[in-house]
Design an enzyme around this catalytic site. Structure first.
Site, PDB file in Angstrom:
ATOM      1  N   SER A  93      23.898 -34.093  33.532  1.00  0.00           N
ATOM      2  CA  SER A  93      23.276 -33.183  34.502  1.00  0.00           C
ATOM      3  C   SER A  93      22.193 -32.379  33.798  1.00  0.00           C
ATOM      4  CB  SER A  93      24.354 -32.222  35.024  1.00  0.00           C
ATOM      5  OG  SER A  93      23.781 -31.138  35.734  1.00  0.00           O
ATOM      6  N   TYR A 141      31.212 -26.650  34.313  1.00  0.00           N
ATOM      7  CA  TYR A 141      30.363 -27.811  34.591  1.00  0.00           C
ATOM      8  C   TYR A 141      29.432 -28.067  33.393  1.00  0.00           C
ATOM      9  CZ  TYR A 141      27.567 -30.975  37.502  1.00  0.00           C
ATOM     10  OH  TYR A 141      26.932 -32.073  38.024  1.00  0.00           O
TER      11      TYR A 141
HETATM   12  N1  LIG Z   1      24.663 -33.711  43.282  1.00  0.00           N
HETATM   13  C1  LIG Z   1      24.048 -33.109  42.278  1.00  0.00           C
HETATM   14  O1  LIG Z   1      23.249 -32.184  42.483  1.00  0.00           O
HETATM   15  C2  LIG Z   1      24.283 -33.560  40.866  1.00  0.00           C
HETATM   16  C3  LIG Z   1      23.435 -33.081  39.859  1.00  0.00           C
HETATM   17  C4  LIG Z   1      23.638 -33.489  38.555  1.00  0.00           C
HETATM   18  C5  LIG Z   1      24.667 -34.356  38.249  1.00  0.00           C
HETATM   19  N2  LIG Z   1      25.484 -34.807  39.249  1.00  0.00           N
HETATM   20  C6  LIG Z   1      26.583 -35.702  38.879  1.00  0.00           C
HETATM   21  O2  LIG Z   1      26.516 -36.888  39.663  1.00  0.00           O
HETATM   22  C7  LIG Z   1      27.819 -37.473  39.688  1.00  0.00           C
HETATM   23  C8  LIG Z   1      28.149 -37.892  41.114  1.00  0.00           C
HETATM   24  O3  LIG Z   1      28.360 -36.725  41.904  1.00  0.00           O
HETATM   25  P1  LIG Z   1      27.811 -36.620  43.398  1.00  0.00           P
HETATM   26  O4  LIG Z   1      26.779 -35.590  43.385  1.00  0.00           O
HETATM   27  O5  LIG Z   1      27.512 -37.953  43.931  1.00  0.00           O
HETATM   28  O6  LIG Z   1      29.099 -35.975  44.120  1.00  0.00           O
HETATM   29  P2  LIG Z   1      30.012 -36.499  45.330  1.00  0.00           P
HETATM   30  O7  LIG Z   1      31.051 -35.442  45.501  1.00  0.00           O
HETATM   31  O8  LIG Z   1      29.186 -36.864  46.502  1.00  0.00           O
HETATM   32  O9  LIG Z   1      30.669 -37.834  44.741  1.00  0.00           O
HETATM   33  C9  LIG Z   1      31.590 -37.781  43.661  1.00  0.00           C
HETATM   34  C10 LIG Z   1      32.653 -38.861  43.852  1.00  0.00           C
HETATM   35  O10 LIG Z   1      33.548 -38.785  42.723  1.00  0.00           O
HETATM   36  C11 LIG Z   1      34.872 -38.942  43.221  1.00  0.00           C
HETATM   37  N3  LIG Z   1      35.844 -38.317  42.323  1.00  0.00           N
HETATM   38  C12 LIG Z   1      36.040 -36.991  42.120  1.00  0.00           C
HETATM   39  N4  LIG Z   1      37.076 -36.820  41.272  1.00  0.00           N
HETATM   40  C13 LIG Z   1      37.519 -38.056  40.935  1.00  0.00           C
HETATM   41  C14 LIG Z   1      38.575 -38.531  40.109  1.00  0.00           C
HETATM   42  N5  LIG Z   1      39.390 -37.682  39.442  1.00  0.00           N
HETATM   43  N6  LIG Z   1      38.764 -39.864  39.991  1.00  0.00           N
HETATM   44  C15 LIG Z   1      37.963 -40.730  40.674  1.00  0.00           C
HETATM   45  N7  LIG Z   1      36.963 -40.343  41.481  1.00  0.00           N
HETATM   46  C16 LIG Z   1      36.750 -39.014  41.610  1.00  0.00           C
HETATM   47  C17 LIG Z   1      34.872 -38.251  44.582  1.00  0.00           C
HETATM   48  O11 LIG Z   1      35.959 -38.696  45.392  1.00  0.00           O
HETATM   49  C18 LIG Z   1      33.505 -38.651  45.119  1.00  0.00           C
HETATM   50  O12 LIG Z   1      33.583 -39.861  45.857  1.00  0.00           O
HETATM   51  C19 LIG Z   1      28.767 -36.433  39.109  1.00  0.00           C
HETATM   52  O13 LIG Z   1      29.064 -36.742  37.759  1.00  0.00           O
HETATM   53  C20 LIG Z   1      27.962 -35.152  39.182  1.00  0.00           C
HETATM   54  O14 LIG Z   1      28.379 -34.193  38.246  1.00  0.00           O
HETATM   55  C21 LIG Z   1      25.317 -34.434  40.538  1.00  0.00           C
END
Ligand SMILES: NC(=O)c1ccc[n+]([C@@H]2O[C@H](COP(=O)([O-])OP(=O)(O)OC[C@H]3O[C@@H](n4cnc5c(N)ncnc54)[C@H](O)[C@@H]3O)[C@@H](O)[C@H]2O)c1
Length: 272
Positions: free
Chosen positions: A143, A156
């Site tokens: 991130s 985080y």
């Molecule tokens: N959305 C943002 O702004 C952003 C920014 C930087 C990084 N990220 C990173 O992107 C990645 C994806 O996140 P996203 O934004 O798509 O969020 P999201 O919540 O839409 O999707 C995350 C998915 O991970 C699954 N998950 C959560 N805990 C879990 C576990 N213990 N075992 C298996 N699956 C699990 C959830 O069920 C969900 O389907 C993450 O690592 C997040 O930190 C997101």
């Protein structure tokens, strides 16, 4: 890796957001997919969205924090598809922005468990197999908060710095092998990450999601396309989104004033 056609890609957290968008992009590019998530309904939706009629996708209910489940995921994915060429450690969670002293041990540990130990477990489970492939990629989703400590995001940022640390270490340890390691640093991406925050009451989820979506600049589809391009180009790091590039640049230009700048911007943000 020039083409994804016929390659096998394992993606964690593929039932929503960025993981789903990555699944759709890899599928369009001809890959076969082993998708895991805690949420099996989310995975079913992802499969439906691909329109897969040839059985190119396997779904696995897995908690990435559980090392034994991750090992089993790797075994099942390899048994089903005969190989895995790319692992994307994507599953992750965030709390709503809260200063360090307002976060309970329980929530702090939950974020570390998913974001840090989940990536560790995935890497442990798949790396020995990736070494046997003629060409392989390990992709870890960090991130902006893995580049700079962000106000209100202590667990985080701690977890995402750890993801960067592991990824950069492996990049140097795997020089001379066929495995490339990409670490991804997105800024705000329009996903369900805040709607899914474990520290929210059910009644708070919609409003928190709307607030977050107004600030997140990047579409998950666009982020996924950029990640696929970076894997093709064997890049070892990408920063996604104007916000992430800008904040990272400000940190480099004004290291002394950076904490005050972040305080001024983020102390007013409220997602609950
Ligand atoms: N959305 C943002 O702004 C952003 C920014 C930087 C990084 N990220 C990173 O992107 C990645 C994806 O996140 P996203 O934004 O798509 O969020 P999201 O919540 O839409 O999707 C995350 C998915 O991970 C699954 N998950 C959560 N805990 C879990 C576990 N213990 N075992 C298996 N699956 C699990 C959830 O069920 C969900 O389907 C993450 O690592 C997040 O930190 C997101």
């Amino acid at each position: 890796m020039k083409t994804f056609d016929g390659k096998i890609v394992a993606i964690t957290g593929a039932g929503s957001g960025l993981g789903r968008a990555l699944a759709l992009e890899f599928f369009k590019a001809g890959a076969h997919l082993a998708l895991c998530d805690l949420n099996i309904h989310g995975l079913e939706e992802t499969r439906q969205l691909t329109g897969d009629t040839f059985g190119r996708i396997s779904l696995h209910r897995v908690d990435v924090t559980d090392r034994a489940q991750m090992r089993q995921f790797a075994q099942e994915a390899i048994a089903h598809h005969h190989q895995v060429d790319i692992l994307v450690n994507n599953a992750g969670i965030s709390l709503t922005p809260t200063p360090f002293e307002g976060i309970s041990d329980e929530f702090f540990e939950k974020v570390i468990a998913v974001n840090m130990w989940g990536v560790y477990n995935g890497t442990r489970a798949f790396l020995p197999h990736l070494r046997t492939r003629p060409e392989a990629s390990l992709v870890n989703i960090s991130s902006l908060a893995g580049l700079v400590g962000l106000y209100g995001y202590a667990p985080y940022a701690m977890s995402k710095f750890a993801v960067r640390g592991l990824s950069e270490t492996l990049q140097s340890e795997l020089v001379g092998t066929k495995i490339s390691v990409l670490v991804v640093h997105p800024g705000g991406v329009k996903t369900n990450i805040i709607r899914n925050a474990p520290d929210l009451e059910e009644s708070q989820r919609d409003a928190a999601h709307q607030n977050f979506s107004r600030m997140a600049l990047l579409d998950a589809d666009s982020a996924a396309r950029q990640i696929l391009r970076a894997i093709r180009q064997k890049k070892n790091r990408i920063i996604l989104g104007t916000d992430a590039k800008l904040v990272n640049a400000i940190r480099q230009l004004f290291p002394g004033n950076f904490p005050s700048i972040l305080h001024a911007i983020f102390s007013k943000a409220a997602f609950k």
